[in-house]
Design an enzyme around this catalytic site. Sequence first.
Site, PDB file in Angstrom:
ATOM      1  CB  SER A  20      -0.954  -0.044   1.200  1.00  0.00           C
ATOM      2  OG  SER A  20      -1.867   1.036   1.143  1.00  0.00           O
ATOM      3  CG  HIS A  47      -4.292  -0.760  -0.837  1.00  0.00           C
ATOM      4  ND1 HIS A  47      -4.095  -0.698   0.523  1.00  0.00           N
ATOM      5  CD2 HIS A  47      -4.846  -1.982  -1.082  1.00  0.00           C
ATOM      6  CE1 HIS A  47      -4.513  -1.815   1.086  1.00  0.00           C
ATOM      7  NE2 HIS A  47      -4.961  -2.615   0.124  1.00  0.00           N
ATOM      8  CG  ASP A 140      -5.955  -5.398   2.377  1.00  0.00           C
ATOM      9  OD1 ASP A 140      -6.476  -6.492   2.658  1.00  0.00           O
ATOM     10  OD2 ASP A 140      -5.898  -4.939   1.216  1.00  0.00           O
TER      11      ASP A 140
END
Length: 203
Positions: A20, A47, A140
């Site tokens: 991310s 992401h 995540d």
Amino acid sequence: MKPTSARLRKAGEAVVIGASAGGIEALSRVLAALPRRFAPAVLVVLHLRPDVPSLLAGLFAERCQLPVSEALDKAPLHGGHVYIAPPGYHLLVEAGPALALSVDPPVKFSRPSIDVLFESAAWVFRQRLLGILLTGASDDGAQGLATIRAEGGRTWVQDPVSAAHPAMPLAAIERHAPDEVLSLDTLAERLGELDLAGRGGKD
């Protein structure tokens, strides 16, 4: 005897990577370390904003010796190829193995979701899968990495000390999800020498 590339491709192995915040720089270093002979398929979730076209496939293709493309729905999965999740879609692995894209609701505010990719790949590849979680500012990927480990795959996490944003690797470590915690340089070096079939799964 060390397996040949042909044997590795036949085995249908894969590496899944999630990142991310700070992920472009980390992925650039990791993907650039993959040799041209690298046999497993590589699937990447980073992401992204869903409303902006992604330039990642082109960016990483300039830095990687392997072919790189944005993942397409229902496309067969080939070894020695890097697949990037498109913005606004979950990327999954189906039996075949094949790629699949989904517009199911975001998971932990993210679509594509690292957990979704990791879990679907774990159920298809089991002990023939390596999951790697890099820098990021959310949790995540921690659940997905735990699933990979539970299904017999191997799991590596970037050392939080070397991560631009340590929250994501820390979340995985707190869940006891990684087999190994590695600096980015060590992780890239080890990945370039990967021999999943010869190792027979987890350490």
